[in-house]
Write a protein that holds these residues in place. Structure first.
Motif, short mmCIF file in Angstrom:
data_model
loop_
_atom_site.label_atom_id
_atom_site.label_comp_id
_atom_site.label_asym_id
_atom_site.label_seq_id
_atom_site.Cartn_x
_atom_site.Cartn_y
_atom_site.Cartn_z
N GLY A 31 4.02 7.05 -3.65
CA GLY A 31 5.27 7.69 -3.95
C GLY A 31 6.50 7.11 -3.47
N SER A 32 6.53 6.37 -2.47
CA SER A 32 7.68 5.92 -1.82
C SER A 32 8.05 4.68 -2.77
CB SER A 32 7.41 5.30 -0.42
OG SER A 32 6.24 4.43 -0.49
N VAL A 33 7.25 4.28 -3.65
CA VAL A 33 7.86 3.24 -4.80
C VAL A 33 7.66 4.03 -6.04
CG1 VAL A 33 7.69 1.27 -3.41
CG2 VAL A 33 5.64 2.07 -4.53
N HIS A 34 7.72 5.12 -6.26
CA HIS A 34 7.62 6.12 -7.51
C HIS A 34 6.32 5.83 -8.18
CE1 HIS A 34 10.34 8.62 -9.41
NE2 HIS A 34 10.49 7.96 -10.60
N ARG A 35 5.28 5.87 -7.55
CA ARG A 35 4.25 5.97 -8.53
C ARG A 35 3.13 6.97 -8.02
NH1 ARG A 35 1.75 -0.18 -7.38
NH2 ARG A 35 1.67 -0.09 -5.00
N VAL B 249 0.88 -1.36 0.00
CA VAL B 249 0.00 -0.06 -0.04
C VAL B 249 0.83 1.21 0.08
CG1 VAL B 249 -1.86 1.00 0.98
CG2 VAL B 249 -1.70 -1.26 1.10
N GLN B 250 1.46 1.52 -0.89
CA GLN B 250 2.73 2.44 -1.21
C GLN B 250 2.49 3.36 -2.53
OE1 GLN B 250 5.89 -0.33 0.46
NE2 GLN B 250 6.58 1.66 0.69
#
Lengths: 147, 147, 147, 147, 147, 147
Positions: A93-97, A90-91
């Motif tokens: 921006g922290s995984v660039h999306r 459940v992420q």
């Protein structure tokens, strides 16, 4: 104890979301004695998606803002819907999306037994992808909880 | 590079799923030069859901059975759709729950740029709950992948 | 090789946490030749919870700060305890929630065989919920690792 | 809207679990107008843990067996408690490990506001490890849900 | 406290795995005073992968079978390596896939400080895919733990 | 449809990564008609790792920057590789840890059947640990996707 076919709350929450003219949908829902709302949120931060839905649900009188049990029910329904959108972690921006989502919240009893009381459905539909215009595909999520 | 509004493959895959008369939907999809199918599966075992969708997709000519890249694309789309249904752990009977699902698989290009080629969408809709009639609520999932 | 009933380190770590007067607990632990500490941390950021526990464990001489194997053992015990508190995604503010926690760290040998050496238990107890006073419920977590 | 200090349902559920003489605990809980039970289950299959707790909760009148909303609340509380025990993947035998657990289920209102209604707490304590006697350490879990 | 460049245990564990002639690798490892082994396992069940590695590690004297702390260290290293292979859910047959893996286990001190003691590295390399010959791609995993 | 032994793209991607002199590896890869690159990234933020690899892959002509299907394939390969490095939660600084990684990206057909087309492999190798020099161990990850 079965789900009432006309009262499938998740199906209604998704159709409301995908409908280009939500008025017909909302009209049918009012006849079921249900309450609902629809909104939009785009963000690279999952907590902003959560907050936008919570705010809309409170402002539209779908949950009582001063009862924690109602916020708790809504929160878990939102998180479950986010699982469908994020599919694994459940992420955002922290995984660039990033996401651009329409959401709907519905409250009512989908069961034939009146004692089942109110349930809440949160549906999400939109796009998820890289923070670059066009580099995205669709995503959907649904969370259903007793309230 | 943007998604074509008329060609939102995930939206179509979900509407096809929720439609009581899927013929109209299928007709529109054929006009987009897309290929699709719809089916049902109920199980306490996630691998049976996977297998049922894979079999339907192959039998309906949606993926080429002897190209692994197409099976690989489909498999990941199925797993992503299962995340929406299971919301946390892609497990059914092993955590004491069962599903009754309708599924749809669509293949086509949802983008304006023809070079984006084919994509695949897997949608799931149905109920999840205890292995007791009526002790269930709705769930939905969507997986989208390039193929 | 069995766990010694009097030396159940996880049980002690949790009781120490829940005790309103931790002195009695700490006294019993010293008699077992164990070392422990108790502290508090509230945050919307999981890394601050991790850092607070690491700092307390080092300051109280529970782990040797210049041996990485001891920090490594502690880190994994903390992460495991956080799984119990967060129940799904080890995330706090990024999914719009916050924690107010008491923590305890205990070090000692819970097994009958002296060769099992030292183990470390990290216990967490407190509340988790929306960043709104009162919109929260309790949570607990325990991580146990060899050190 | 705050948690009532005397009525911290999760804390009570854990103390009931860890208590060597649960009678004193149960006595205090009855005075709070709460209902609870305690039991044991050992298994390599997570679904058996779920089923054992569900059965105990129904047999002891903690949930109404014919209301799905109550089973649903209990199920999610159990799954959350299992996250604390399994710390990452809610799997036992499928990743070559087994559990021996004591469980407690409590139902009551932990909040000062009577309108918060009933909540349910499921606590788990015991050992997890290889299917070899003694190759195990302690684990704990707590799930709290509105009912 | 730094990693010794010549003693990067994870790198050695992976090279040992990928080497077509593992003898040269094993020779270098013996000079470092390390102990290791290599084996193969294919299965649709994750617990059989775990068991095969545990058995090999015990039979080759890499861990002491009657010390739980050593089994515990190995177990977590195996689980971490399986995360790399499964990339999301530590499940194989239950999500309709199978693995054919080579594994290596190495034990030694990779740090410049002798007090860091022994660490264990478990590496996995092979294929993962549908239970159909050829419908698979490569996967790798590495778990490193203090022992 | 089988993997070609000489063309195991994941194995090559890992050996390229671990090689102290990557020239020999790169030479062999060119002979296979493959395209690849190697780079470094250190960060406490997972999205910076993602961005660094995406940038390198585009700059070296491994993916076409204006085709989303190629970015999509690469993104999922990166995320899968990050699962091997993070082993549970794809999080770094938010759970108080940092990475120092070397990465490689390879593109080519690893199968005997030319129709399998291009695949992409992303490999990661380096250290993960506390944001304190020396408090780290090795980690590895591999993601393989059709492109």
């Amino acid at each position: 104890m079965a789900l009432n076919k006309e009262r499938r709350i998740g199906r209604h929450a998704v159709l409301l979301l995908l409908s280009d003219e939500s008025e017909g949908e909302l009209e049918r829902l009012r006849q079921l004695d249900w309450i609902g709302c629809k909104g939009k949120v785009g963000s690279m931060e999952a907590h902003k998606v959560v907050a936008a839905i919570e705010t809309a649900a409170k402002k539209n009188g779908i949950i009582q803002p001063d009862l924690y049990r109602e916020s708790h029910a809504l929160y878990h329904a939102i998180m479950e819907a986010l699982h469908g959108v994020t599919r694994g972690q459940v992420q955002l921006g922290s995984v660039h999306r990033t996401v651009g989502l329409t959401f709907a919240v519905l409250r009512g009893n989908p069961y034939e037994n009146a004692q089942e009381g109110d349930w809440i459905a949160v549906s999400l539909y939109g796009t998820i992808g890289a923070p670059v215009k066009g580099s995205e595909h669709e995503a959907i999520g649904l969370g259903v909880n007793h309230i």
